[in-house]
Motif scaffolding. Sequence first.
Motif, PDB file in Angstrom:
ATOM      1  N   PRO A 189      13.688   9.401  -1.792  1.00 58.71           N
ATOM      2  CA  PRO A 189      12.328   9.473  -1.245  1.00 58.71           C
ATOM      3  C   PRO A 189      11.328   8.476  -1.832  1.00 58.71           C
ATOM      4  O   PRO A 189      10.317   8.192  -1.202  1.00 58.71           O
ATOM      5  CB  PRO A 189      11.893  10.908  -1.552  1.00 58.71           C
ATOM      6  CG  PRO A 189      12.734  11.329  -2.702  1.00 58.71           C
ATOM      7  CD  PRO A 189      14.038  10.593  -2.563  1.00 58.71           C
ATOM      8  N   ASN A 190      11.598   7.939  -3.010  1.00 62.38           N
ATOM      9  CA  ASN A 190      10.621   7.052  -3.653  1.00 62.38           C
ATOM     10  C   ASN A 190      11.039   5.591  -3.681  1.00 62.38           C
ATOM     11  O   ASN A 190      10.460   4.798  -4.423  1.00 62.38           O
ATOM     12  CB  ASN A 190      10.339   7.537  -5.078  1.00 62.38           C
ATOM     13  CG  ASN A 190       9.659   8.884  -5.070  1.00 62.38           C
ATOM     14  OD1 ASN A 190       8.724   9.112  -4.305  1.00 62.38           O
ATOM     15  ND2 ASN A 190      10.144   9.801  -5.885  1.00 62.38           N
ATOM     16  N   VAL A 191      12.053   5.242  -2.892  1.00 60.70           N
ATOM     17  CA  VAL A 191      12.556   3.867  -2.883  1.00 60.70           C
ATOM     18  C   VAL A 191      12.653   3.369  -1.444  1.00 60.70           C
ATOM     19  O   VAL A 191      13.111   4.086  -0.557  1.00 60.70           O
ATOM     20  CB  VAL A 191      13.949   3.772  -3.556  1.00 60.70           C
ATOM     21  CG1 VAL A 191      14.516   2.364  -3.443  1.00 60.70           C
ATOM     22  CG2 VAL A 191      13.863   4.196  -5.012  1.00 60.70           C
ATOM     23  N   ASP A 196       0.793  -1.231   0.000  1.00 59.83           N
ATOM     24  CA  ASP A 196       0.000   0.000   0.000  1.00 59.83           C
ATOM     25  C   ASP A 196       0.827   1.283   0.000  1.00 59.83           C
ATOM     26  O   ASP A 196       0.326   2.324   0.400  1.00 59.83           O
ATOM     27  CB  ASP A 196      -0.935   0.017   1.223  1.00 59.83           C
ATOM     28  CG  ASP A 196      -1.938  -1.118   1.198  1.00 59.83           C
ATOM     29  OD1 ASP A 196      -2.222  -1.637   0.109  1.00 59.83           O
ATOM     30  OD2 ASP A 196      -2.440  -1.488   2.276  1.00 59.83           O
ATOM     31  N   VAL A 197       2.051   1.220  -0.440  1.00 60.90           N
ATOM     32  CA  VAL A 197       2.890   2.421  -0.447  1.00 60.90           C
ATOM     33  C   VAL A 197       2.999   2.980  -1.861  1.00 60.90           C
ATOM     34  O   VAL A 197       2.844   2.260  -2.837  1.00 60.90           O
ATOM     35  CB  VAL A 197       4.305   2.148   0.125  1.00 60.90           C
ATOM     36  CG1 VAL A 197       4.233   1.801   1.589  1.00 60.90           C
ATOM     37  CG2 VAL A 197       5.021   1.070  -0.642  1.00 60.90           C
ATOM     38  N   GLN A 198       3.264   4.256  -1.938  1.00 61.94           N
ATOM     39  CA  GLN A 198       3.412   4.927  -3.231  1.00 61.94           C
ATOM     40  C   GLN A 198       4.879   4.984  -3.643  1.00 61.94           C
ATOM     41  O   GLN A 198       5.286   5.874  -4.370  1.00 61.94           O
ATOM     42  CB  GLN A 198       2.829   6.344  -3.142  1.00 61.94           C
ATOM     43  CG  GLN A 198       1.363   6.378  -2.792  1.00 61.94           C
ATOM     44  CD  GLN A 198       0.509   5.714  -3.861  1.00 61.94           C
ATOM     45  OE1 GLN A 198       0.712   5.924  -5.050  1.00 61.94           O
ATOM     46  NE2 GLN A 198      -0.432   4.895  -3.435  1.00 61.94           N
ATOM     47  N   LYS A 199       5.657   4.043  -3.161  1.00 58.60           N
ATOM     48  CA  LYS A 199       7.087   4.005  -3.450  1.00 58.60           C
ATOM     49  C   LYS A 199       7.432   2.675  -4.107  1.00 58.60           C
ATOM     50  O   LYS A 199       6.666   1.720  -4.043  1.00 58.60           O
ATOM     51  CB  LYS A 199       7.889   4.144  -2.150  1.00 58.60           C
ATOM     52  CG  LYS A 199       7.632   5.432  -1.408  1.00 58.60           C
ATOM     53  CD  LYS A 199       8.407   5.473  -0.117  1.00 58.60           C
ATOM     54  CE  LYS A 199       8.125   6.756   0.640  1.00 58.60           C
ATOM     55  NZ  LYS A 199       8.937   6.857   1.846  1.00 58.60           N
TER      56      LYS A 199
END
Length: 140
Positions: free
Chosen positions: A118-120, A83-86
């Motif tokens: 920030p996205n990993v 459920d993460v946006q990463k």
Amino acid sequence: MQDFGLEDRPSDKPVVAARSKKGKFNMKEEFSGYTFSVENLKKFVEDIIADKLEPYLKSEDPPEKQGDVRVVVAKTFNEEVIDVQKDVLIEFYAPWCGHCKALAPKYDELGKKLADEPNVVIAKMDATANDAPPPFTVEG
């Protein structure tokens, strides 16, 4: 039986467990709310089919502190991996596995290098102490 959250011990009642694409289920009262009877067995199976029961997941408690490589447990798998946006790279490991032990320093190094990205998310989960939720399977 431990795979279903049941102890391997003598009992005066039948032990009921089921596995489906949705996960593992047991009819132990503290998990399903059912005491054993033929009527409750029928309801237990119907509730599995109707998706009314939560599957049993073996899980460690979540760690209080996290490092550069996030430690994921079965209880937190969905919120930390699904459920993460990463983008998430997760290693399913066994503490006794020679290949896993050999990978650990490089994986920790990767976590450190990408800690400020920030996205990993770089994560790991002990697959001997936690179940990977369906549809994921861990073998090896």
